[in-house]
Design a protein around this motif. Structure first.
Motif, PDB file in Angstrom:
ATOM      1  N   GLY A  22       0.901  -1.323  -0.009  1.00 53.07           N
ATOM      2  CA  GLY A  22       0.035   0.106  -0.150  1.00 53.07           C
ATOM      3  C   GLY A  22       0.857   1.212  -0.061  1.00 53.07           C
ATOM      4  O   GLY A  22       2.051   1.204   0.256  1.00 53.07           O
ATOM      5  N   GLU A  23       0.253   2.261  -0.152  1.00 52.33           N
ATOM      6  CA  GLU A  23       0.934   3.616  -0.203  1.00 52.33           C
ATOM      7  C   GLU A  23       1.854   3.846   0.952  1.00 52.33           C
ATOM      8  O   GLU A  23       3.148   4.275   0.820  1.00 52.33           O
ATOM      9  CB  GLU A  23      -0.013   5.022  -0.473  1.00 52.33           C
ATOM     10  N   ALA A  24       1.416   3.700   2.180  1.00 52.66           N
ATOM     11  CA  ALA A  24       1.930   4.321   3.281  1.00 52.66           C
ATOM     12  C   ALA A  24       3.258   3.313   3.369  1.00 52.66           C
ATOM     13  O   ALA A  24       4.290   3.814   3.704  1.00 52.66           O
ATOM     14  CB  ALA A  24       1.195   4.062   4.548  1.00 52.66           C
ATOM     15  N   GLU A  25       3.072   2.018   3.339  1.00 51.67           N
ATOM     16  CA  GLU A  25       4.166   0.927   3.425  1.00 51.67           C
ATOM     17  C   GLU A  25       5.181   1.266   2.269  1.00 51.67           C
ATOM     18  O   GLU A  25       6.433   1.136   2.529  1.00 51.67           O
ATOM     19  CB  GLU A  25       3.650  -0.504   3.416  1.00 51.67           C
ATOM     20  N   ARG A  26       4.804   1.662   1.017  1.00 57.69           N
ATOM     21  CA  ARG A  26       5.666   1.852   0.004  1.00 57.69           C
ATOM     22  C   ARG A  26       6.759   2.903   0.407  1.00 57.69           C
ATOM     23  O   ARG A  26       7.722   2.870   0.007  1.00 57.69           O
ATOM     24  CB  ARG A  26       4.724   2.044  -1.087  1.00 57.69           C
ATOM     25  N   GLN A  27       6.032   3.942   0.954  1.00 60.85           N
ATOM     26  CA  GLN A  27       6.742   5.006   0.989  1.00 60.85           C
ATOM     27  C   GLN A  27       7.766   4.741   2.182  1.00 60.85           C
ATOM     28  O   GLN A  27       8.842   5.435   2.316  1.00 60.85           O
ATOM     29  CB  GLN A  27       5.751   6.286   1.730  1.00 60.85           C
ATOM     30  N   ARG A  28       7.270   4.164   3.435  1.00 62.67           N
ATOM     31  CA  ARG A  28       8.322   3.790   4.532  1.00 62.67           C
ATOM     32  C   ARG A  28       9.472   2.989   3.781  1.00 62.67           C
ATOM     33  O   ARG A  28      10.654   3.021   4.226  1.00 62.67           O
ATOM     34  CB  ARG A  28       7.495   2.811   5.438  1.00 62.67           C
ATOM     35  N   ILE A  29       9.237   2.083   3.019  1.00 64.08           N
ATOM     36  CA  ILE A  29      10.214   1.285   2.267  1.00 64.08           C
ATOM     37  C   ILE A  29      11.249   2.065   1.630  1.00 64.08           C
ATOM     38  O   ILE A  29      12.556   1.977   1.447  1.00 64.08           O
ATOM     39  CB  ILE A  29       9.914  -0.087   1.436  1.00 64.08           C
ATOM     40  N   ALA A  31      11.951   5.297   1.934  1.00 60.66           N
ATOM     41  CA  ALA A  31      12.737   6.041   2.884  1.00 60.66           C
ATOM     42  C   ALA A  31      13.885   5.238   3.473  1.00 60.66           C
ATOM     43  O   ALA A  31      15.103   5.654   3.495  1.00 60.66           O
ATOM     44  CB  ALA A  31      11.934   6.568   3.881  1.00 60.66           C
ATOM     45  N   TRP A  32      13.626   4.071   3.542  1.00 59.89           N
ATOM     46  CA  TRP A  32      14.635   3.103   3.998  1.00 59.89           C
ATOM     47  C   TRP A  32      15.776   2.743   3.097  1.00 59.89           C
ATOM     48  O   TRP A  32      16.863   2.759   3.326  1.00 59.89           O
ATOM     49  CB  TRP A  32      13.994   1.876   4.729  1.00 59.89           C
ATOM     50  N   LEU A  33      15.242   2.781   1.980  1.00 61.30           N
ATOM     51  CA  LEU A  33      16.105   2.631   1.028  1.00 61.30           C
ATOM     52  C   LEU A  33      17.181   3.582   0.386  1.00 61.30           C
ATOM     53  O   LEU A  33      18.209   3.337  -0.078  1.00 61.30           O
ATOM     54  CB  LEU A  33      15.350   2.102  -0.642  1.00 61.30           C
ATOM     55  N   ARG A  34      16.637   4.856   0.738  1.00 56.09           N
ATOM     56  CA  ARG A  34      17.460   6.018   0.601  1.00 56.09           C
ATOM     57  C   ARG A  34      18.683   5.946   1.448  1.00 56.09           C
ATOM     58  O   ARG A  34      19.729   6.470   0.959  1.00 56.09           O
ATOM     59  CB  ARG A  34      16.640   7.351   0.844  1.00 56.09           C
ATOM     60  N   ASP A  35      18.489   5.343   2.730  1.00 54.60           N
ATOM     61  CA  ASP A  35      19.681   5.187   3.526  1.00 54.60           C
ATOM     62  C   ASP A  35      20.253   3.922   3.510  1.00 54.60           C
ATOM     63  O   ASP A  35      21.365   3.642   4.148  1.00 54.60           O
ATOM     64  CB  ASP A  35      19.155   5.414   4.916  1.00 54.60           C
ATOM     65  N   ASN A  36      19.820   3.096   2.382  1.00 56.15           N
ATOM     66  CA  ASN A  36      20.683   1.923   2.146  1.00 56.15           C
ATOM     67  C   ASN A  36      20.825   1.776   0.772  1.00 56.15           C
ATOM     68  O   ASN A  36      20.039   0.806  -0.067  1.00 56.15           O
ATOM     69  CB  ASN A  36      19.915   0.645   2.835  1.00 56.15           C
ATOM     70  N   PRO A  37      21.745   2.460   0.077  1.00 52.00           N
ATOM     71  CA  PRO A  37      21.944   2.324  -1.357  1.00 52.00           C
ATOM     72  C   PRO A  37      22.364   0.804  -1.743  1.00 52.00           C
ATOM     73  O   PRO A  37      21.726   0.624  -3.055  1.00 52.00           O
ATOM     74  CB  PRO A  37      23.163   3.326  -1.442  1.00 52.00           C
ATOM     75  N   ALA A  38      22.982  -0.053  -1.123  1.00 53.05           N
ATOM     76  CA  ALA A  38      23.368  -1.385  -1.733  1.00 53.05           C
ATOM     77  C   ALA A  38      22.170  -2.069  -1.944  1.00 53.05           C
ATOM     78  O   ALA A  38      21.837  -2.659  -3.052  1.00 53.05           O
ATOM     79  CB  ALA A  38      24.294  -1.785  -0.831  1.00 53.05           C
ATOM     80  N   ALA A  39      21.255  -1.825  -0.717  1.00 51.45           N
ATOM     81  CA  ALA A  39      19.917  -2.659  -0.923  1.00 51.45           C
ATOM     82  C   ALA A  39      19.003  -1.976  -1.904  1.00 51.45           C
ATOM     83  O   ALA A  39      18.395  -2.656  -2.786  1.00 51.45           O
ATOM     84  CB  ALA A  39      19.263  -2.645   0.466  1.00 51.45           C
ATOM     85  N   ALA A  40      18.966  -0.818  -2.251  1.00 48.39           N
ATOM     86  CA  ALA A  40      18.237   0.025  -3.345  1.00 48.39           C
ATOM     87  C   ALA A  40      18.719  -0.656  -4.458  1.00 48.39           C
ATOM     88  O   ALA A  40      18.033  -0.932  -5.503  1.00 48.39           O
ATOM     89  CB  ALA A  40      18.340   1.445  -3.364  1.00 48.39           C
ATOM     90  N   GLU A  41      19.969  -0.806  -4.640  1.00 48.16           N
ATOM     91  CA  GLU A  41      20.375  -1.285  -6.067  1.00 48.16           C
ATOM     92  C   GLU A  41      20.064  -2.754  -6.220  1.00 48.16           C
ATOM     93  O   GLU A  41      19.632  -3.275  -7.505  1.00 48.16           O
ATOM     94  CB  GLU A  41      22.046  -1.547  -6.230  1.00 48.16           C
ATOM     95  N   GLU A  42      19.984  -3.527  -5.261  1.00 48.48           N
ATOM     96  CA  GLU A  42      19.709  -5.017  -5.318  1.00 48.48           C
ATOM     97  C   GLU A  42      18.191  -5.012  -5.651  1.00 48.48           C
ATOM     98  O   GLU A  42      17.989  -5.835  -6.648  1.00 48.48           O
ATOM     99  CB  GLU A  42      20.031  -5.611  -3.860  1.00 48.48           C
ATOM    100  N   VAL A  43      17.401  -4.344  -5.198  1.00 49.78           N
ATOM    101  CA  VAL A  43      15.895  -4.033  -5.219  1.00 49.78           C
ATOM    102  C   VAL A  43      15.813  -3.577  -7.120  1.00 49.78           C
ATOM    103  O   VAL A  43      14.803  -4.249  -7.563  1.00 49.78           O
ATOM    104  CB  VAL A  43      15.246  -3.179  -4.407  1.00 49.78           C
ATOM    105  N   ARG A  44      16.421  -2.759  -7.425  1.00 44.37           N
ATOM    106  CA  ARG A  44      16.550  -2.251  -8.564  1.00 44.37           C
ATOM    107  C   ARG A  44      16.829  -3.335  -9.707  1.00 44.37           C
ATOM    108  O   ARG A  44      15.957  -3.653 -10.693  1.00 44.37           O
ATOM    109  CB  ARG A  44      17.306  -1.088  -9.143  1.00 44.37           C
ATOM    110  N   GLN A  45      17.900  -4.449  -9.231  1.00 47.92           N
ATOM    111  CA  GLN A  45      18.199  -5.311 -10.152  1.00 47.92           C
ATOM    112  C   GLN A  45      16.890  -6.496 -10.169  1.00 47.92           C
ATOM    113  O   GLN A  45      16.643  -7.117 -11.227  1.00 47.92           O
ATOM    114  CB  GLN A  45      19.266  -6.086  -9.795  1.00 47.92           C
ATOM    115  N   TRP A  46      16.324  -6.612  -8.989  1.00 47.98           N
ATOM    116  CA  TRP A  46      15.167  -7.702  -9.000  1.00 47.98           C
ATOM    117  C   TRP A  46      14.092  -7.086  -9.844  1.00 47.98           C
ATOM    118  O   TRP A  46      13.536  -7.883 -10.407  1.00 47.98           O
ATOM    119  CB  TRP A  46      14.645  -7.689  -7.642  1.00 47.98           C
ATOM    120  N   GLN A  47      13.606  -5.934 -10.012  1.00 47.35           N
ATOM    121  CA  GLN A  47      12.672  -5.342 -10.653  1.00 47.35           C
ATOM    122  C   GLN A  47      13.047  -5.389 -12.133  1.00 47.35           C
ATOM    123  O   GLN A  47      12.102  -5.556 -12.902  1.00 47.35           O
ATOM    124  CB  GLN A  47      12.452  -3.923 -10.234  1.00 47.35           C
ATOM    125  N   SER A  48      14.350  -5.170 -12.425  1.00 43.69           N
ATOM    126  CA  SER A  48      14.709  -5.359 -13.949  1.00 43.69           C
ATOM    127  C   SER A  48      14.640  -6.890 -14.424  1.00 43.69           C
ATOM    128  O   SER A  48      14.063  -6.879 -15.667  1.00 43.69           O
ATOM    129  CB  SER A  48      16.164  -5.001 -13.975  1.00 43.69           C
TER     130      SER A  48
END
Length: 261
Positions: A22-29, A31-48
């Motif tokens: 949902g929207e609230a949970e998406r925004q929480r995640i 925000a967390w990913l902005r502080d964890n760039p390595a995890a953000a890159e991993e998620v981007r690869q999953w989405q790709s």
């Protein structure tokens, strides 16, 4: 990378990557990913990876609530797979869910997808053409009449290499007029014609294609003309008539039962 995942779990990240939050949970995640760039890159690869799967099999996609349940049931598997594999596995599970519910054929991965899509899309168009051409004929709508039904189904069955039977639709108010040989997707095909007491006609078209992908019932509307069609193994079927969709579907399902028996 901040490795503290006390508030964001692996499953949370996959749910975010799959677009299930949902929207609230998406925004929480986010925000967390902005502080964890390595995890953000991993998620981007999953989405790709997931997007690559959708692009490859998108022509065959059909929504089914059971697909989401299947992916949800696979959550324990995700925690055992490294890197991008969980997202790819989820995408493949969605694809396999379609297979399990009869929406994809076992030959899909071994055939040319464009050829399969073409064959599937052509079937209702060819059924419409055959209906319009032959049901308007007064003297010669068929080549072999219902009085020679045994010869008709044997002859057409041999041309299709298929044990053909003419469905009995009398309980639906239609009697067999006869049938004819005609081309379907460049190969020998068959058309059976039926008529009710008011002279209204419907047709059943059959065509063979070894590259067919099995489908559930589908329909196409062209003004008052309705076509229900499906593919089972190498044979495609299309029932066409100028009657209500509900009635035509009932007749198509009766044809399916009799062809399968």
């Amino acid at each position: 990378m901040n490795t503290d995942k006390t508030t964001v779990t692996e499953d949370d990240l996959h749910a975010y990557a799959d677009g299930f939050l949902g929207e609230a949970e998406r925004q929480r995640i986010e925000a967390w990913l902005r502080d964890n760039p390595a995890a953000a890159e991993e998620v981007r690869q999953w989405q790709s990876q997931a997007e690559g799967l959708r692009s490859l099999f998108g022509d065959y996609a059909r929504t089914d609530e059971r697909d989401r349940r299947l992916v949800a049931d696979a959550a324990p598997v995700r925690r055992t797979l490294p890197g991008w594999l969980p997202a790819a596995a989820a995408g493949l599970l969605l694809f396999l869910a379609g297979t399990a519910t009869g929406l994809y054929g076992g030959r899909l991965l071994g055939a040319d997808p464009q050829q399969q899509v073409s064959a599937l899309e052509d079937l209702p168009a060819q059924a419409k053409s055959a209906y319009l051409v032959y049901t308007s004929e007064v003297r010669h709508p068929v080549e072999v009449g219902a009085d020679q039904e045994a010869h008709l189904v044997t002859w057409l069955g041999k041309r299709l290499d298929y044990k053909l039977r003419a469905p009995d639709l009398t309980k639906d108010g239609f009697r067999l007029v006869g049938g004819r040989l005609l081309p379907v997707s460049g190969k020998a095909g068959a058309m059976l014609m039926y008529e009710d007491d008011n002279g209204k006609r419907l047709t059943v078209l059959l065509g063979r294609n070894p590259d067919n992908a099995e489908t559930s019932f589908r329909f196409v509307s062209n003004g008052p003309l309705e076509t229900f069609y499906w593919i089972d193994g190498e044979i495609g079927y299309a029932v066409t008539g100028e009657i209500t969709r509900a009635r035509l579907q009932q007749i198509a399902e009766e044809c399916y039962r009799q062809f399968e028996s």
